[in-house]
Design a protein around this motif. Structure first.
Motif, mmCIF file in Angstrom:
data_model
loop_
_atom_site.group_PDB
_atom_site.id
_atom_site.type_symbol
_atom_site.label_atom_id
_atom_site.label_comp_id
_atom_site.label_asym_id
_atom_site.label_seq_id
_atom_site.Cartn_x
_atom_site.Cartn_y
_atom_site.Cartn_z
ATOM 1 N N VAL A 107 4.225 -3.102 4.370
ATOM 2 C CA VAL A 107 3.024 -2.276 4.294
ATOM 3 C C VAL A 107 2.070 -2.745 3.198
ATOM 4 O O VAL A 107 1.017 -2.142 3.006
ATOM 5 N N THR A 108 2.416 -3.816 2.495
ATOM 6 C CA THR A 108 1.492 -4.345 1.491
ATOM 7 C C THR A 108 0.365 -5.142 2.129
ATOM 8 O O THR A 108 -0.719 -5.226 1.567
ATOM 9 N N GLU A 109 0.599 -5.703 3.318
ATOM 10 C CA GLU A 109 -0.399 -6.583 3.940
ATOM 11 C C GLU A 109 -1.747 -5.919 4.189
ATOM 12 O O GLU A 109 -2.784 -6.528 3.957
ATOM 13 N N PRO A 110 -1.809 -4.678 4.681
ATOM 14 C CA PRO A 110 -3.123 -4.099 4.964
ATOM 15 C C PRO A 110 -3.887 -3.618 3.730
ATOM 16 O O PRO A 110 -5.084 -3.375 3.813
ATOM 17 N N PHE A 111 -3.234 -3.496 2.591
ATOM 18 C CA PHE A 111 -3.922 -2.953 1.421
ATOM 19 C C PHE A 111 -5.105 -3.800 0.951
ATOM 20 O O PHE A 111 -6.181 -3.253 0.704
ATOM 21 N N PRO A 112 -4.976 -5.111 0.798
ATOM 22 C CA PRO A 112 -6.141 -5.883 0.342
ATOM 23 C C PRO A 112 -7.340 -5.777 1.296
ATOM 24 O O PRO A 112 -8.484 -5.747 0.856
ATOM 25 N N ALA A 113 -7.063 -5.688 2.593
ATOM 26 C CA ALA A 113 -8.144 -5.598 3.571
ATOM 27 C C ALA A 113 -8.791 -4.214 3.585
ATOM 28 O O ALA A 113 -9.874 -4.047 4.152
ATOM 29 N N ALA A 114 -8.157 -3.240 2.958
ATOM 30 C CA ALA A 114 -8.668 -1.864 2.990
ATOM 31 C C ALA A 114 -9.822 -1.642 2.031
ATOM 32 O O ALA A 114 -10.388 -0.559 1.980
ATOM 33 N N GLY A 115 -10.183 -2.646 1.261
ATOM 34 C CA GLY A 115 -11.316 -2.491 0.355
ATOM 35 C C GLY A 115 -10.888 -2.099 -1.042
ATOM 36 O O GLY A 115 -9.948 -2.655 -1.579
ATOM 37 N N ASP A 116 -11.543 -1.110 -1.574
ATOM 38 C CA ASP A 116 -11.309 -0.673 -2.948
ATOM 39 C C ASP A 116 -9.886 -0.162 -3.115
ATOM 40 O O ASP A 116 -9.562 0.951 -2.720
ATOM 41 N N GLY A 117 -9.023 -0.979 -3.693
ATOM 42 C CA GLY A 117 -7.628 -0.632 -3.876
ATOM 43 C C GLY A 117 -7.408 0.585 -4.741
ATOM 44 O O GLY A 117 -6.407 1.274 -4.594
ATOM 45 N N ARG A 118 -8.360 0.873 -5.617
ATOM 46 C CA ARG A 118 -8.186 2.028 -6.500
ATOM 47 C C ARG A 118 -8.125 3.335 -5.735
ATOM 48 O O ARG A 118 -7.442 4.268 -6.136
ATOM 49 N N ARG A 119 -8.827 3.427 -4.603
ATOM 50 C CA ARG A 119 -8.784 4.681 -3.854
ATOM 51 C C ARG A 119 -7.498 4.790 -3.030
ATOM 52 O O ARG A 119 -7.170 5.846 -2.523
#
Length: 71
Positions: free
Chosen positions: A26-38
């Motif tokens: 489930v780490t793969e989609p995080f960078p593509a999701a944009g602002d990681g802080r949210r």
């Protein structure tokens, strides 16, 4: 996930685990999701997935489970 080490830190771990059992990374989609802080809530135990992060995880798992459970 360790935000300080980055997402790539988990690639070898999940690759090794996938030789033994099905793994949903489930780490793969995080960078593509944009602002990681949210995607994370920050508390005294450190960052954990926020509501948005948990929704992203749920969508990723839901999209992957049928292939893992097919016979």
């Amino acid at each position: 996930m360790d935000l300080e080490r980055g997402y790539d830190a988990y690639v070898p771990v999940f690759a090794a685990m996938s030789d033994i059992l099905p793994v949903v990374d489930v780490t793969e989609p995080f960078p593509a999701a944009g602002d990681g802080r949210r995607m994370f809530a920050y508390g005294k135990l450190g960052p954990h997935p926020s509501d948005a992060g948990n929704a992203l995880i749920a969508r990723t798992v839901a999209a992957t489970v049928p292939a893992l459970t097919a016979t």
